[in-house]
Motif scaffolding. Sequence first.
Motif, short mmCIF file in Angstrom:
data_model
loop_
_atom_site.label_atom_id
_atom_site.label_comp_id
_atom_site.label_asym_id
_atom_site.label_seq_id
_atom_site.Cartn_x
_atom_site.Cartn_y
_atom_site.Cartn_z
N UNK A 431 0.83 -1.20 0.00
CA UNK A 431 0.00 0.00 0.00
C UNK A 431 0.87 1.25 0.00
N UNK A 432 0.66 2.10 -0.98
CA UNK A 432 1.38 3.37 -1.09
C UNK A 432 0.39 4.52 -0.96
N UNK A 433 0.65 5.40 0.00
CA UNK A 433 -0.19 6.58 0.17
C UNK A 433 0.20 7.59 -0.91
N UNK A 434 -0.71 7.89 -1.82
CA UNK A 434 -0.42 8.82 -2.91
C UNK A 434 -0.73 10.26 -2.53
N UNK A 435 -1.74 10.45 -1.67
CA UNK A 435 -2.08 11.76 -1.12
C UNK A 435 -2.48 11.56 0.32
N UNK A 436 -2.20 12.55 1.16
CA UNK A 436 -2.57 12.41 2.56
C UNK A 436 -3.11 13.71 3.13
N UNK A 437 -4.32 13.62 3.65
CA UNK A 437 -4.89 14.70 4.45
C UNK A 437 -5.82 14.06 5.47
N UNK A 438 -5.23 13.25 6.33
CA UNK A 438 -5.99 12.60 7.38
C UNK A 438 -6.41 11.18 7.04
N UNK A 439 -6.18 10.27 7.97
CA UNK A 439 -6.73 8.92 7.93
C UNK A 439 -6.21 8.07 6.78
N UNK A 440 -4.91 8.12 6.51
CA UNK A 440 -4.36 7.28 5.44
C UNK A 440 -4.39 5.80 5.81
N UNK A 441 -4.29 5.47 7.10
CA UNK A 441 -4.36 4.06 7.50
C UNK A 441 -5.73 3.47 7.22
N UNK A 442 -6.77 4.26 7.40
CA UNK A 442 -8.12 3.76 7.14
C UNK A 442 -8.39 3.66 5.64
N UNK A 443 -7.82 4.57 4.86
CA UNK A 443 -7.92 4.45 3.40
C UNK A 443 -7.17 3.22 2.92
N UNK A 444 -6.09 2.86 3.63
CA UNK A 444 -5.34 1.65 3.30
C UNK A 444 -6.21 0.41 3.48
N UNK A 445 -7.00 0.37 4.54
CA UNK A 445 -7.93 -0.75 4.77
C UNK A 445 -8.92 -0.86 3.61
N UNK A 446 -9.50 0.27 3.23
CA UNK A 446 -10.51 0.27 2.15
C UNK A 446 -9.89 -0.15 0.82
N UNK A 447 -8.72 0.40 0.51
CA UNK A 447 -8.07 0.09 -0.76
C UNK A 447 -7.66 -1.37 -0.83
N UNK A 448 -7.11 -1.90 0.26
CA UNK A 448 -6.70 -3.31 0.27
C UNK A 448 -7.91 -4.23 0.15
N UNK A 449 -9.00 -3.88 0.80
CA UNK A 449 -10.21 -4.69 0.70
C UNK A 449 -10.67 -4.80 -0.75
N UNK A 450 -10.66 -3.69 -1.47
CA UNK A 450 -11.05 -3.70 -2.88
C UNK A 450 -10.05 -4.48 -3.72
N UNK A 451 -8.76 -4.31 -3.44
CA UNK A 451 -7.73 -5.01 -4.22
C UNK A 451 -7.80 -6.51 -4.02
N UNK A 452 -8.09 -6.96 -2.80
CA UNK A 452 -8.24 -8.39 -2.54
C UNK A 452 -9.41 -8.97 -3.36
N UNK A 453 -10.50 -8.24 -3.39
CA UNK A 453 -11.65 -8.71 -4.18
C UNK A 453 -11.31 -8.70 -5.67
N UNK A 454 -10.55 -7.70 -6.11
CA UNK A 454 -10.13 -7.64 -7.51
C UNK A 454 -9.24 -8.82 -7.87
N UNK A 455 -8.48 -9.32 -6.89
CA UNK A 455 -7.60 -10.47 -7.11
C UNK A 455 -8.36 -11.80 -7.09
N UNK A 456 -9.64 -11.76 -6.74
CA UNK A 456 -10.41 -12.99 -6.67
C UNK A 456 -10.31 -13.70 -5.34
N UNK A 457 -9.75 -13.02 -4.32
CA UNK A 457 -9.64 -13.63 -3.00
C UNK A 457 -11.03 -13.67 -2.36
N UNK A 458 -11.51 -14.84 -1.96
CA UNK A 458 -12.87 -14.94 -1.41
C UNK A 458 -12.95 -14.48 0.04
N UNK A 459 -12.74 -13.18 0.26
CA UNK A 459 -12.82 -12.66 1.63
C UNK A 459 -14.26 -12.79 2.13
#
Length: 699
Positions: A431-459
Amino acid sequence: MNHVVKSVEIGGKTITFETGKYAKQASGAVVVSTGDTRVLVTAVVQAGDRPFDFLPLTVNYEERNGSYGSIPGGFLKREGQSERGTLIARLIDRPIRPMFPKHFRQELQAIATVMSFDADNEADVLSLCGASAAFHISNAPMKEAVAGVRVCKVDGEYILNPGLEERNGSTIELVIAGTKEAITMVEGGASEASEEEMLDVLDLAHAAIKKIIAVMDELRADAGVEKVEVAPPHEVDAAVTEFMAQALDDLIVALAVREKHARSAALKGARNKWIATLVEGEDDAAVVKSKTGDAKVAWDRLLRGHMRSTVIATDTRLDGRKPADIRGIWSEVGVSPRAHGSSIFTRGETQVLATIALGTERDGQRLELPTGNIERKWMLSYRFPPYSTGEARPLRAPKRREVGHGALAHRALTPVIPDEENWPYVMRSTCDVLESNGSSSMATVCSTSLALMDAGVPIKAPVAGIAMGLIKEGDDFAVLSDILGDEDHLGDMDFKVTGTAEGITAFQMDCKIIGVTREIMAKAMSQAREGRLHILGEMAKTMDTHRSEMADHAPRITTIHINSDKIRDLIGPGGKVIRGIQEECGVRVTVDDSGKVDVASTDAKKTEKAMNMIREITQEAEIGALYLGIVKRVVDFGAFVEIFPGTDGLVHISHLAHERVERVTDILHEGDEVLVRVIDVDRSGKIRLSRKEALDSAS
C-alpha cells in the motif's frame, strides 16, 4: 533506595512490581512480573533542557532470545529491532506521552528489557505498566500514572490478561490503557464485534486499571523521589496577543479555503502579513525575533481556539462539513494490469494505491517470536512517501508510524481472510499513500479490501475503516467523522475503527487529553458505525464481492494429498526429484509434512503434466489392479517387479505361470516387461504380485 515489592491480582494472575534492587543509577527502575515473565523497565530523566520544540521522550522495547532459551537465527546471531519490538514500543509510548507537560524539554527515555519470557504471559502489557511505574517513582514530571491490561472474549466470557491458548481462541482482543479517571488508549481487533461489546470490554478494563494504579501509588509512596521542578511555559507578551487577535477576520477568510495546501498557504500568508506589521520599524534584531516567536504562538492559539469554538458552537468544520459528514469518495480497481489485484481508494484529499501479489507456501514470511516460530501467509506493507504531503525528503526504512499503520490495517482485514483449506495462496498487499490529508491508514484498509476482491480472494466480507476525532471544551464536545490532518492536529482524540457491515474488526484510540468518558466513547462508536456503513456503500459501487476468476497471470494452485510415506520419494535425494519436476514443467511444487502437495503455475497444461508426474511417483499399489512392470531382480523364489517408479513387489515362483515352474529364469529375466496383478499388500507395505492372474485377465 529501599527494596520495595508490591503486588496486585488481575484476572486470577498476580502482577508484581519490584524496585530498589536493579539498575539503581537510572532515575527509576522497576521489575514487573507475572508467572515466569519478568521485564526490567528503566526510566531516565536527563539533566538540562534540549533544543527541541517537542517533548523529547524515547521508548524502546528490547527482547533477548536468551530470556526464552533461544538462539537468534541468521549469521550475526544478534537480536535486532523487529516489527514486534517496534509495535510494543509504540504501545508503551502512546498512553504515557500525554502524561508529561508539552513544554518539558529534558530528555526522557524508557527502556523495557525482557529478562524472562513465559509464552503464557505476554510481556507487552507488563512493559507498559512497568514504564509507567518507573516514571512514577522517578523524578520525571508525569501528571498521572497509567496502567494497561489485555482483555479477550472467549466463548462468551471476558478474560483479563489471558494466556496464549485463550488469546488464540478469542473473538475480541484489546489492550486498553488509562488513568484512574478515564481510558486513554485502545489497541486491538475482533471478529466482527458489536459496539456494545467493545464498550463492555472498556468498562471491565478500566476497573482493573484502577487497581493496578493503586499499587503503583503505593510503590511511589514507599520508593518514590521528589519530582523535578518544571518551569512554567513561556508566556506570550500580552500586547502581542492583543495585536494578533485583530487578525481573526483574515484568519477566518483563509480558513474558508477548502484545498489543503491552498488553505495552508493562505493561513501562512495572513499570519506573516500581521507579523510584518507588528515588527515594522523595529531595528533591534533580538526584539524582532522575540515578537515574531510570540506572534506565531499567539496566531496558533487563535487558530486553535477559533476552529474548536466554531465546531462546538455551529457544528461547522474546517472544510464546511457537519461533524458526522464523510468526504467525497471514489475508487477503482484493476489499475495495475500486472498485479494480481489492485485498487485506488480516494476519500477527500487522501488516496491510497494497493496492489496484491499471490504466491505459494514458500513465499510466506517466517517469524521468530518468543511464543514460537510462525509462518505468516497474509502480509500487508504500508508506505508513506514524501510526495503524499507535497514534501521532498530522503526515502529511508519505514518509520515507527508506518509500521504501526501497516499493523493496524493488517489486523483490520485478518478476520475476513479465507482459511488455508479454502484458499491455499500466500497473499501480500503493498500500500502506497499517494495523497494524505488525514486517515491514510483507514484508506489503506478500504483500498486493500477492494484489491483483494479484484484479485479474486474470497474474503468473508468487504472491510472499511474510518478515523474519528474529538473536540472537547469544558462539558461540551463534538465527535468528528473522517477527520482532516488539521483536525487531528488541533483535536483531542484520534479514534480509528474498522469493520464489515456486521461488526468491528480493529479498534485503535489515542487521547491527547487525560482521557475520555463512556458517554463520549459511545457517541464516537455509534457515529463511526454510521460512517463505516456509508463508506462500505460507496465501495460497493465499485466492487461488492470478489471476482469469480483470478487474473490470467496469477498462479493457480492445484492441491493433491499423498501418503506421507511417499514424501521422501517425491523430494528425492537432495531434492533432485522435486527440482526435476519443477524444471521440466515450469511450475512451483511445495509439499508439507502432512502430505499436502501444491502445484502452482499460470499454465493449466504445465500443471497437469506436473500432477501426472507426481501421481506416477507417489502412486500406491491397488489390490486387483493390473500393472505393466519391469523385472528388477531375479531370486530363487521369484522375481521383484517395479510396477511404478520406486515401488516394486514380489512375484512368487508359484505365481509365474499356471504350470509348474522349476526355475524363475525359465520365465523371466532382469529387464523384461511383464504384466502383473496386485494380489495383496500387507501392513508393512510389502506387495505381492501375480503373473498367473494377469495372464487370466489378458486371455
